[in-house]
Design a protein around this motif. Structure first.
Motif, PDB file in Angstrom:
ATOM      1  N   UNK A  15      -6.947 -31.419 -36.641  1.00 49.97           N
ATOM      2  CA  UNK A  15      -6.974 -32.142 -35.370  1.00 49.97           C
ATOM      3  C   UNK A  15      -6.525 -33.576 -35.631  1.00 49.97           C
ATOM      4  N   UNK A  16      -5.647 -34.052 -34.733  1.00 52.73           N
ATOM      5  CA  UNK A  16      -5.089 -35.398 -34.886  1.00 52.73           C
ATOM      6  C   UNK A  16      -5.225 -36.176 -33.587  1.00 52.73           C
ATOM      7  N   UNK A  17      -5.507 -37.467 -33.714  1.00 49.66           N
ATOM      8  CA  UNK A  17      -5.426 -38.418 -32.606  1.00 49.66           C
ATOM      9  C   UNK A  17      -4.333 -39.412 -32.973  1.00 49.66           C
ATOM     10  N   UNK A  18      -3.359 -39.559 -32.101  1.00 50.01           N
ATOM     11  CA  UNK A  18      -2.255 -40.489 -32.320  1.00 50.01           C
ATOM     12  C   UNK A  18      -2.438 -41.664 -31.376  1.00 50.01           C
ATOM     13  N   UNK A  19      -2.430 -42.872 -31.916  1.00 50.52           N
ATOM     14  CA  UNK A  19      -2.620 -44.094 -31.136  1.00 50.52           C
ATOM     15  C   UNK A  19      -1.306 -44.867 -31.146  1.00 50.52           C
ATOM     16  N   UNK A  20      -0.567 -44.814 -30.039  1.00 51.67           N
ATOM     17  CA  UNK A  20       0.681 -45.587 -29.919  1.00 51.67           C
ATOM     18  C   UNK A  20       0.312 -47.008 -29.539  1.00 51.67           C
ATOM     19  N   UNK A  21       0.834 -47.958 -30.288  1.00 47.93           N
ATOM     20  CA  UNK A  21       0.532 -49.366 -30.050  1.00 47.93           C
ATOM     21  C   UNK A  21       1.773 -50.201 -30.306  1.00 47.93           C
ATOM     22  N   UNK A  50     -14.042 -34.718 -38.382  1.00 49.03           N
ATOM     23  CA  UNK A  50     -12.926 -34.123 -39.116  1.00 49.03           C
ATOM     24  C   UNK A  50     -11.648 -34.192 -38.271  1.00 49.03           C
ATOM     25  N   UNK A  51     -11.316 -35.407 -37.862  1.00 52.84           N
ATOM     26  CA  UNK A  51     -10.151 -35.672 -37.017  1.00 52.84           C
ATOM     27  C   UNK A  51      -9.393 -36.830 -37.656  1.00 52.84           C
ATOM     28  N   UNK A  52      -8.105 -36.639 -37.878  1.00 48.48           N
ATOM     29  CA  UNK A  52      -7.287 -37.684 -38.495  1.00 48.48           C
ATOM     30  C   UNK A  52      -6.737 -38.593 -37.403  1.00 48.48           C
ATOM     31  N   UNK A  69     -11.419 -35.410 -49.459  1.00 46.94           N
ATOM     32  CA  UNK A  69     -10.163 -35.977 -49.968  1.00 46.94           C
ATOM     33  C   UNK A  69      -8.929 -35.325 -49.334  1.00 46.94           C
ATOM     34  N   UNK A  70      -9.103 -34.152 -48.739  1.00 44.11           N
ATOM     35  CA  UNK A  70      -8.009 -33.457 -48.054  1.00 44.11           C
ATOM     36  C   UNK A  70      -7.479 -34.283 -46.878  1.00 44.11           C
ATOM     37  N   UNK A  71      -8.300 -35.169 -46.334  1.00 49.23           N
ATOM     38  CA  UNK A  71      -7.892 -35.970 -45.185  1.00 49.23           C
ATOM     39  C   UNK A  71      -6.647 -36.787 -45.492  1.00 49.23           C
ATOM     40  N   UNK A  72      -6.534 -37.279 -46.718  1.00 53.10           N
ATOM     41  CA  UNK A  72      -5.344 -38.053 -47.096  1.00 53.10           C
ATOM     42  C   UNK A  72      -4.097 -37.170 -47.026  1.00 53.10           C
ATOM     43  N   UNK A  73      -4.214 -35.925 -47.501  1.00 52.90           N
ATOM     44  CA  UNK A  73      -3.088 -34.988 -47.431  1.00 52.90           C
ATOM     45  C   UNK A  73      -2.748 -34.649 -45.982  1.00 52.90           C
ATOM     46  N   UNK A  74      -3.782 -34.477 -45.154  1.00 52.65           N
ATOM     47  CA  UNK A  74      -3.549 -34.200 -43.732  1.00 52.65           C
ATOM     48  C   UNK A  74      -2.812 -35.362 -43.069  1.00 52.65           C
ATOM     49  N   UNK A  75      -3.192 -36.587 -43.436  1.00 51.32           N
ATOM     50  CA  UNK A  75      -2.482 -37.748 -42.900  1.00 51.32           C
ATOM     51  C   UNK A  75      -1.021 -37.722 -43.354  1.00 51.32           C
TER      52      UNK A  75
END
Length: 188
Positions: free
Chosen positions: A117-123, A66-68, A26-32
Motif C-alpha cells: 500500500x502506497x500514499x503519494x503526496x504531490x507537493x 504498513x503503508x509507504x 527493513x522491507x519498507x526500504x525495498x518497497x519504497x
C-alpha cells in the motif's frame, strides 16, 4: 467481492481500512525503491525535483502502519493536476486535492488492503516538512521512540478514525519539525 470503494461512507472506509501498526520492517526500504522506480518511469516526461520516502516507515526501528508514504516534489512551473492525472491513469486513486497538494493512494481494494500500500503526496518543491521530521527522528532515536509510544497509545483509541489519529499526533510532529528546521536550516 466487496462494495465499490467510491460508494462507501467514510465510516465504512475506516472500518475496512483501520489504523494498524506493525514492527519496523527493513522491507519498507525495498518497497519504497520499487515505487520510486515506478513513479520515475511514469513521470519521465514531467519535471520532478525529488522523490522521497517519508512517514513512519522511513524512520528506523519504530512501529508504523504498513503503508509507504512517498513525497513527489515538483517545481512551481509544473501542473500538479496533470501529474495527478498521469498517476490516476496508472492505477492510483486521488484521496484529497487542495490548491497546492494532492494525495493519491494505491493498494486499497474492496476487500481491504493489498499486500503493498502506497500514499503519494504531490507537493511543490519546498513544501516538505516531512523530510525534516523524518531526518530528525532518524538522528534522534530517543525522540523516535517517544513518537512510537504516542502512536501505540493512539492506535486502539482511534483504530477506526484516521482523521482523529492524525490530528492527535499533530502537536508532537509540529514541535519536532520546528526543532529540526532550527537544527538543519535550509537542508532541503
Amino acid at each position: 467481492m466487496g462494495k465499490d470503494l467510491s460508494k462507501m461512507t467514510l465510516e465504512e472506509l475506516w472500518e475496512l481500512f483501520p489504523i494498524f501498526l506493525v514492527p519496523h520492517d527493513d522491507q519498507w526500504k525495498d518497497n519504497f525503491n520499487e515505487i520510486e522506480e515506478m513513479l520515475t518511469g511514469l513521470l519521465s516526461d514531467q519535471t520532478v525535483d525529488r522523490i522521497s520516502h517519508i512517514g513512519s516507515t522511513a524512520i528506523q526501528g519504530i512501529w508504523a502502519k504498513n503503508i509507504i508514504d512517498v513525497m513527489v516534489e515538483i517545481p512551481q512551473s509544473a501542473d500538479m493536476k496533470d501529474i495527478a492525472q498521469i498517476l490516476e491513469e496508472n492505477g492510483f486513486t486521488v484521496m484529497s486535492a487542495e490548491a497546492n497538494r494532492i494525495s493519491l493512494n494505491k493498494g486499497y481494494t474492496e476487500n481491504g488492503f493489498a499486500d503493498k500500500v502506497y500514499h503519494i503526496h504531490l507537493r511543490y518543491t519546498g513544501d516538505n516538512d516531512e523530510l525534516y521530521f523524518r531526518d530528525y527522528l532518524n538522528e534522534h532515536p530517543d525522540v523516535a521512540k517517544e513518537y512510537e509510544a504516542l502512536k501505540l497509545r493512539l492506535w486502539k483509541q482511534y483504530e477506526h478514525n484516521r482523521d482523529a489519529y492524525t490530528d492527535a499526533k499533530t502537536d508532537f510532529i509540529s514541535k519536532w519539525t520546528a526543532e529540526a528546521r532550527k537544527e538543519y536550516g535550509d537542508r532541503y
